[in-house]
Scaffold this active site. Sequence first.
Site, PDB file in Angstrom:
ATOM      1  N   GLN A 175      -0.198  -3.252  11.781  1.00 46.99           N
ATOM      2  CA  GLN A 175      -0.721  -1.887  11.754  1.00 46.99           C
ATOM      3  C   GLN A 175      -2.225  -1.843  12.015  1.00 46.99           C
ATOM      4  O   GLN A 175      -2.826  -0.784  11.940  1.00 46.99           O
ATOM      5  CB  GLN A 175      -0.413  -1.251  10.398  1.00 46.99           C
ATOM      6  N   HIS A 246      -1.328  -1.575   6.121  1.00 49.26           N
ATOM      7  CA  HIS A 246      -1.979  -0.699   5.134  1.00 49.26           C
ATOM      8  C   HIS A 246      -3.506  -0.833   5.160  1.00 49.26           C
ATOM      9  O   HIS A 246      -4.151  -1.122   4.160  1.00 49.26           O
ATOM     10  CB  HIS A 246      -1.446  -0.982   3.722  1.00 49.26           C
ATOM     11  N   GLU A 339       2.773  11.584  -0.385  1.00 48.03           N
ATOM     12  CA  GLU A 339       2.022  12.494  -1.233  1.00 48.03           C
ATOM     13  C   GLU A 339       0.970  13.290  -0.469  1.00 48.03           C
ATOM     14  O   GLU A 339       0.383  12.813   0.498  1.00 48.03           O
ATOM     15  CB  GLU A 339       1.306  11.712  -2.351  1.00 48.03           C
TER      16      GLU A 339
END
Length: 465
Positions: A175, A246, A339
């Site tokens: 990523q 991440h 979220e």
Amino acid sequence: MKTTFVLFTIFILSLSLTVNAQDGALLYGQNCASCHGANLGGGNATSLVDGIWQFGAENGYVFRNIKFGIPHLGMPSYEATLSDGDINAIISYIRESENKVGAKKPPIAKEMETMDYKMDVEIFAEGLEVPWAIDFMDKNTALITERPGRLRIVKNGILLDEPVKNTPEVLNQGQGGLMDVAVDPDFKENGWIYLAYSHVLTSGYDGNRPPAMTRIVRGKIENNSWTNEEVLFEAPHDTYRTTRHHYGCRIVFDPEGHLFFAIGDRGAGYQAQDFTLPNGKVHRIFKDGSIPEDNPFVNEEGAMKSLFSLGNRNIQGMAVHPETGELWTTEHGPLGGDELNRIESGKNYGWETITYGKNYNGTIITEETHRPDMEQPNLYWRPSIAVCGLDFYRGDLFSKWKNKLLVGALKYEEVRLLQIEGDNVIHEEVIVKNQGRVRDVSTGPEGAIYVVLNNPGTVIKLTPQ
């Protein structure tokens, strides 16, 4: 002899795939055909061979949708009745069937309709490789990052062939890569442009997998070349990690001149609670890299002075409210538990001590969803939609959407429009669907909405008819 062995290996692999697909056909007929049709063309549920995947097109998404279901939409879970091998066999059968009928993703729509507007859709830039972010130098000039490490310019509606030269070297693995680009609010006066990327340590490291961490720099573009670079944030090298996921990372500015950015947990969720480490946190600095004296952990012994909040798994969207100056973020959950948070100074947002999600294999991370010393999300999505880019609509073209939140979703290939009153989301509407994985969404200087897509690597421009 070597050639014979290779051919034999290919034969065995192709034979196993064929058997797998044959097993999948039988399992599909027993478990899926009553809803999706005997020929996969749809029935009570959607077609599986039309090139449209509403809840994630990649095999991993399809696997988890079958295993864990989408209960709120009526799709049951098959965790108790199908093994992982059975599910993979069904997926192999679906992919083989797609190939036979030549299933392809439909082209980008030319118009879309929402509750408030009919929208024209224009392709702003295409042929990009994993575009990640967009921002504007002026009304005629846009900057787009490509994750492999290129900074591209769109001038007067034309994507320039040559990327900006001499941009920082990035770690283009997993990523990681070149992520966000942000133009200084005072760009006309100072010319600064900010970049976030995965920075790798090579000097003095002998291992096969050198460690990396998110880094923030600023520089200027002169004669299509990156110049005057200044490093604003580089974490202590002993905090770098060898994982390749991440990283975060978005960059935004508030009216007081602060620069906010977020670093993901880097695959070590427990470290998101440790204020001596950079990962799993929101950071706040000034635009020159200096530390505000009122940062919440400045006087804590051992704490990183740039920290603004703790317990953030992997923030992929950040936006500052145009009127209140409040910082809002979208944060990737694991399996469930994406979220939306309003970030406040010194607050702890829980990861991974509390969460509404599970591990991707279905195992429990924690039984706790609440703690008195940890914040609840303003909204959470379960199942996950893979939230990404975020922006408050700030233009005049879509006047009914003023100050509403635009939320991108990778897995569900959506842009959602959220109306917020105080801390509460009181309405949510999908305004873009199935055009591609939405990596970023942004208000342009003329009030159009720009949506950065992966698969295809395209940026589309939305305007009201």
